[in-house]
Design an enzyme around this catalytic site. Structure first.
Site, PDB file in Angstrom:
ATOM      1  N   SER B  41       0.816  -1.216   0.000  1.00 44.79           N
ATOM      2  CA  SER B  41       0.000   0.000   0.000  1.00 44.79           C
ATOM      3  C   SER B  41       0.848   1.263   0.000  1.00 44.79           C
ATOM      4  O   SER B  41       0.352   2.320  -0.317  1.00 44.79           O
ATOM      5  CB  SER B  41      -0.941   0.009   1.192  1.00 44.79           C
ATOM      6  OG  SER B  41      -0.265   0.362   2.358  1.00 44.79           O
ATOM      7  N   LYS B  90       0.606   4.218   6.892  1.00 46.99           N
ATOM      8  CA  LYS B  90       0.013   5.119   5.899  1.00 46.99           C
ATOM      9  C   LYS B  90       0.666   6.490   6.010  1.00 46.99           C
ATOM     10  O   LYS B  90       1.453   6.745   6.899  1.00 46.99           O
ATOM     11  CB  LYS B  90      -1.493   5.262   6.136  1.00 46.99           C
ATOM     12  CG  LYS B  90      -2.278   3.964   6.031  1.00 46.99           C
ATOM     13  CD  LYS B  90      -2.581   3.590   4.614  1.00 46.99           C
ATOM     14  CE  LYS B  90      -3.287   2.260   4.529  1.00 46.99           C
ATOM     15  NZ  LYS B  90      -2.446   1.146   4.176  1.00 46.99           N
TER      16      LYS B  90
END
Lengths: 158, 184
Positions: B41, B90
């Site tokens: 990701s 993230k």
């Protein structure tokens, strides 16, 4: 010189040990405010909470918990769990038009005991389990007392 | 060395080291620690290789988060809001008050980040389970800041920045407000 070093080292070791115990097993905190009124005082109570329940078991409806405030990461809040993941809860039982919400997975619906003066899930929505620090099990001061799950079964009238 | 001497030496060693164990754990939990990054990701910032067996080793800075030092553009690790036992990595895209133009899985086109929350996204927009799926996340879930990439030595160094793009409208009073919003 070496004696001073050794005593400093001992202080550091003991402090870290206490800190580890506080973070992983149990600790106490001072919580005040009107939101938990009949259960806890407005002027401030010292309550003890433990981290073991959420790690090895599950938090249940009615448990008093200490959580990091979703509105401010530097503040802690003390609330009662009203809904666990999957429960359907009423958003505001005081309002005229009642709305219901299903608590999403991993989240809890938290409310203060004093619904008239409490900033809780009605304001910030369901609270992620990662924000919950521990379950309150005792009040240390004033008037020491065990604080268990406050849920009472209401007799059903058929 | 006789067996008893060995035992004494071990005992001496333990006596010296055991008291330092809590200090070590405290340092790892509140100072700095190492970790590997799984998943894609954060490509191409982390794990740029498509080979799943090569994982980046990064340095986690817990100390910065203990002081509530969050900046837009920081790569952070946080507890997944729906699965508290899971940790995700993230990038912080927006902080409270900012307006973000969302991406498809999210139900609304624009969202204003509420108080005490932030908007996080992975750098790889197509393979990321981020705020576009679960919405703004509370800052309290953030556990550590990722400052340095340690392991593939050819990429050793600070985690690279990502261009901010024009999907975010920073709130008035924000450090970045004048610099970015006036350009539009």
């Amino acid at each position: 010189m070496s004696r001073y070093l050794r005593s400093t080292a001992l202080v550091v070791q003991v402090a870290c040990g206490i800190q580890l115990f506080n973070e992983n097993i149990a600790e106490f905190t001072w919580c005040f405010g009107p939101s938990m009124l009949p259960t806890l005082n407005m002027t401030g109570d010292i309550v003890a909470y433990e981290h073991l329940t959420q790690r090895f078991s599950k938090l249940d409806t009615g448990d008093l918990v200490v959580a990091v405030s979703p509105l401010d990461p530097s503040k802690l809040v003390c609330k009662r769990i009203i809904g666990v993941p999957g429960d359907k809860v009423c958003i505001n039982p005081v309002s005229l038009h009642r709305q219901y919400i299903t608590v999403p997975p991993g989240h809890y619906w938290l409310m203060g005991d004093n619904l008239n003066n409490s900033t809780d899930s009605r304001v910030y929505g369901p609270v992620s389990g990662g924000l919950i620090l521990g379950r309150v099990f005792a009040r240390l001061w004033p008037s020491p007392k065990w604080l268990g799950n406050g849920m009472e079964e209401i007799m059903e009238f058929v | 060395m006789s067996f008893t001497a060995f035992g004494t030496a071990t005992r001496q060693f333990l006596k010296l080291c055991l008291p330092w164990v809590p200090v070590g754990i405290y340092f790892v939990e509140h100072g700095y620690s190492l970790g590997t990054v799984h998943g894609r990701s954060m490509q191409p910032t982390l794990n740029p290789d498509s080979n799943m067996l090569r994982k980046d080793v990064v340095l986690f800075n817990h100390w910065a988060i203990d002081r509530f030092d969050y900046q837009i553009g920081d790569v952070v690790t946080l507890r997944h809001p729906d699965q508290p036992e899971k940790t995700i990595i993230k990038r912080i895209i927006a902080l409270e008050g900012d307006v973000v133009q969302t991406r498809p899985p999210y139900s609304e086109d624009y969202v204003r980040i509420p108080r005490g929350h932030c908007w996080i996204e992975g750098d790889e927009m197509f393979h990321s389970n981020d705020s576009n799926r679960f919405g703004p996340v509370p800052l309290g879930l953030i556990k550590a800041k990722v400052d340095y990439i340690l392991y593939p030595f050819d990429r050793f160094g600070k985690v690279p920045d990502k261009p901010r793009g024009n999907r975010i409208h920073y709130a008035p009073g924000h450090r970045l407000y004048n610099r970015l919003n006036d350009i539009e």
